[in-house]
Design a protein around this motif. Structure first.
Motif, short mmCIF file in Angstrom:
data_model
loop_
_atom_site.label_atom_id
_atom_site.label_comp_id
_atom_site.label_asym_id
_atom_site.label_seq_id
_atom_site.Cartn_x
_atom_site.Cartn_y
_atom_site.Cartn_z
N VAL A 193 0.86 -1.18 0.00
CA VAL A 193 0.00 0.00 0.00
C VAL A 193 0.89 1.23 0.00
O VAL A 193 1.73 1.40 0.90
CB VAL A 193 -0.94 0.01 1.22
CG1 VAL A 193 -1.72 1.32 1.30
CG2 VAL A 193 -1.90 -1.17 1.16
N GLU A 194 0.72 2.09 -1.00
CA GLU A 194 1.52 3.31 -1.10
C GLU A 194 0.95 4.40 -0.19
O GLU A 194 -0.28 4.59 -0.14
CB GLU A 194 1.55 3.81 -2.54
CG GLU A 194 2.30 2.89 -3.49
CD GLU A 194 3.78 2.79 -3.13
OE1 GLU A 194 4.38 3.82 -2.77
OE2 GLU A 194 4.32 1.69 -3.21
N THR A 198 -1.51 5.64 -4.24
CA THR A 198 -1.38 5.19 -5.63
C THR A 198 -1.99 3.79 -5.77
O THR A 198 -1.65 2.88 -5.02
CB THR A 198 0.09 5.14 -6.04
OG1 THR A 198 0.66 6.45 -5.92
CG2 THR A 198 0.24 4.65 -7.48
N HIS A 199 -2.91 3.65 -6.72
CA HIS A 199 -3.60 2.36 -6.86
C HIS A 199 -3.55 1.82 -8.29
O HIS A 199 -4.20 0.82 -8.59
CB HIS A 199 -5.07 2.50 -6.44
CG HIS A 199 -5.84 3.50 -7.25
ND1 HIS A 199 -5.89 4.84 -6.90
CD2 HIS A 199 -6.58 3.37 -8.37
CE1 HIS A 199 -6.63 5.48 -7.79
NE2 HIS A 199 -7.06 4.60 -8.68
N ALA A 200 -2.80 2.46 -9.16
CA ALA A 200 -2.70 2.00 -10.55
C ALA A 200 -1.24 1.98 -10.97
O ALA A 200 -0.40 2.69 -10.41
CB ALA A 200 -3.52 2.90 -11.47
N PRO A 204 5.71 2.73 -7.85
CA PRO A 204 7.09 3.21 -7.66
C PRO A 204 8.10 2.09 -7.44
O PRO A 204 9.28 2.25 -7.76
CB PRO A 204 6.99 4.12 -6.43
CG PRO A 204 5.55 4.53 -6.36
CD PRO A 204 4.78 3.36 -6.89
N TRP A 205 7.65 0.94 -6.90
CA TRP A 205 8.59 -0.12 -6.56
C TRP A 205 8.89 -1.06 -7.72
O TRP A 205 9.75 -1.95 -7.60
CB TRP A 205 8.07 -0.95 -5.38
CG TRP A 205 6.61 -1.28 -5.42
CD1 TRP A 205 5.59 -0.63 -4.79
CD2 TRP A 205 5.97 -2.35 -6.17
NE1 TRP A 205 4.38 -1.22 -5.08
CE2 TRP A 205 4.58 -2.28 -5.91
CE3 TRP A 205 6.46 -3.36 -7.00
CZ2 TRP A 205 3.67 -3.18 -6.47
CZ3 TRP A 205 5.55 -4.26 -7.55
CH2 TRP A 205 4.18 -4.16 -7.30
N GLU A 206 8.22 -0.92 -8.85
CA GLU A 206 8.40 -1.85 -9.96
C GLU A 206 9.83 -1.89 -10.51
O GLU A 206 10.39 -2.98 -10.69
CB GLU A 206 7.41 -1.54 -11.08
CG GLU A 206 5.98 -1.96 -10.77
CD GLU A 206 5.06 -1.80 -11.97
OE1 GLU A 206 5.36 -2.39 -13.02
OE2 GLU A 206 4.04 -1.09 -11.85
N PRO A 207 10.47 -0.75 -10.82
CA PRO A 207 11.84 -0.83 -11.36
C PRO A 207 12.82 -1.52 -10.41
O PRO A 207 13.65 -2.33 -10.84
CB PRO A 207 12.21 0.64 -11.58
CG PRO A 207 10.90 1.34 -11.74
CD PRO A 207 9.97 0.64 -10.81
N HIS A 267 -7.03 -2.43 -7.72
CA HIS A 267 -5.69 -2.23 -7.15
C HIS A 267 -4.98 -3.56 -6.96
O HIS A 267 -3.81 -3.71 -7.32
CB HIS A 267 -5.81 -1.49 -5.81
CG HIS A 267 -4.51 -1.35 -5.10
ND1 HIS A 267 -4.36 -1.60 -3.75
CD2 HIS A 267 -3.26 -1.02 -5.54
CE1 HIS A 267 -3.11 -1.41 -3.39
NE2 HIS A 267 -2.42 -1.06 -4.46
N ARG A 268 -5.66 -4.54 -6.41
CA ARG A 268 -5.03 -5.84 -6.17
C ARG A 268 -4.67 -6.52 -7.49
O ARG A 268 -3.63 -7.18 -7.60
CB ARG A 268 -5.96 -6.73 -5.34
CG ARG A 268 -6.20 -6.21 -3.94
CD ARG A 268 -4.92 -5.96 -3.18
NE ARG A 268 -5.14 -5.30 -1.91
CZ ARG A 268 -4.18 -4.86 -1.12
NH1 ARG A 268 -2.93 -5.00 -1.49
NH2 ARG A 268 -4.45 -4.27 0.03
N ALA A 269 -5.51 -6.37 -8.49
CA ALA A 269 -5.20 -6.95 -9.79
C ALA A 269 -3.99 -6.27 -10.41
O ALA A 269 -3.14 -6.93 -11.02
CB ALA A 269 -6.41 -6.83 -10.72
N ALA A 270 -3.89 -4.95 -10.24
CA ALA A 270 -2.74 -4.22 -10.78
C ALA A 270 -1.45 -4.63 -10.06
O ALA A 270 -0.39 -4.77 -10.69
CB ALA A 270 -2.97 -2.72 -10.64
N VAL A 271 -1.54 -4.85 -8.75
CA VAL A 271 -0.37 -5.30 -7.99
C VAL A 271 0.11 -6.66 -8.48
O VAL A 271 1.30 -6.88 -8.71
CB VAL A 271 -0.69 -5.35 -6.48
CG1 VAL A 271 0.38 -6.13 -5.72
CG2 VAL A 271 -0.78 -3.94 -5.92
#
Length: 315
Positions: A193-194, A198-200, A204-207, A267-271
């Motif tokens: 949880v940011e 941020t929910h889409a 930020p943590w992807e890279p 949000h959960r699906a995007a995560v």
């Protein structure tokens, strides 16, 4: 094991003994054999068969079946065994000190982290811990996996319930990637949880997670509570952000509940999609579910889907 024994929660030694028993009964052996050696050398598992070289090869490793078929002596070379180094990044920010079911997210996160440590226990294997807290990252040097599991299991009650600032999850993952370079297993336990909501994608943590997964076997353990997925039908609610301390009164109407549930599901699906795109494993554990069963199902799925890359054979 769907919840925590209140008496055990007050006694860290009893809590760890209960967790150890659960892991031994329901999870032990699921990770065995997942982490093979990556180089040829001293070991026990045969990797390839080559022609025998007098003075260089051990005659005790002659493969008599191949020798009989080829009419030339052949030996098998083993794959080198090596110790497994696991690092656990444990989210201990105030948002984890929340729970409306049988346990809080912080307790579930600590139990899951300790279970992973017990599963990777073996001769020479070590576990290091990085704790993400409002006052910064706390590093705990690698020690034996079992000792690390005991340390993690005892830390659930130490999660701060308020506070802001400190590094973000993206910064913590990046710091872990830079600090522990030796290839191994990296486990990130967080609610993902940011603080800014941020929910889409992109998150930020992807890279940072993508860079981490390029070098290590990475597993993301997402911890959720049922009240984060839908709002109760209670009328007027006062909601407080544990990390910023901001409070807001909200009237929970049927329309709001519907829109909130849709946004939470999105949000959960995007995560899940983001973690998958980073080539990391992903398991979601709920405070109101049987997390041991869910973890076992995830580990079994990874084992069945594991396909080692074939190595080129020498002649």
């Amino acid at each position: 094991m769907t919840g925590a024994d209140p008496a055990a929660a007050r006694d860290p030694a009893r809590a760890f003994a209960a967790l150890d028993l659960v892991v031994r009964r329901r999870l032990e052996g699921l990770l065995h054999g997942d982490h093979a050696g990556v180089r040829l050398g001293p070991g026990t598992d045969p990797e390839e068969v080559v022609r025998y070289r007098p003075g260089e090869d051990d005659v005790r490793r002659i493969d008599w079946n191949v020798t009989a078929r080829s009419l030339e002596p052949h030996v098998w070379r083993p794959v080198a065994e090596h110790e497994l180094e696991t690092w656990l990044l444990l989210d201990e920010t105030p948002s984890m000190a929340f729970g409306t079911a049988t346990v809080e997210k912080s307790t579930l996160a600590a139990s899951a982290g300790a279970a992973v440590a017990l599963l990777t226990d073996g001769p020479g294997n070590r576990l290091g811990v990085a704790r993400l807290r409002p006052d910064g990252l706390r590093w705990e040097a690698p020690r034996s996996s079992r000792a690390g599991a005991h340390r993690v299991a005892r830390s659930a009650a130490d999660v701060p319930r308020e506070g802001a600032g400190g590094p973000s999850l993206a910064e913590a993952i990046g710091a872990l990637e830079r600090r522990a370079r030796r290839p191994g297993v990296r486990v990130v336990v967080s609610d993902l949880v940011e603080p800014d909501g941020t929910h889409a994608r992109p998150f930020p943590w992807e890279p940072a997670l993508r860079r981490l997964a390029a070098r290590h076997d990475v597993v993301v353990v997402e911890v959720v509570d049922p009240r984060e997925l839908d709002l109760p039908d209670l009328g007027l609610l006062t909601l407080t952000d544990p990390e910023s301390g901001r409070a807001r009164e909200v009237w929970v109407s049927a329309d709001l509940r519907e829109r909130y549930a849709a946004l939470a599901a999105s949000h959960r699906a995007a995560v899940a999609d983001a973690v998958r795109s980073c080539r990391a494993g992903h398991v979601r554990l709920r405070t109101d579910g049987d997390w041991v069963r869910d973890l076992a199902r995830f580990v079994l799925g990874r084992r069945r889907g594991h396909r080692p890359v074939p190595r080129r054979r020498t002649r």
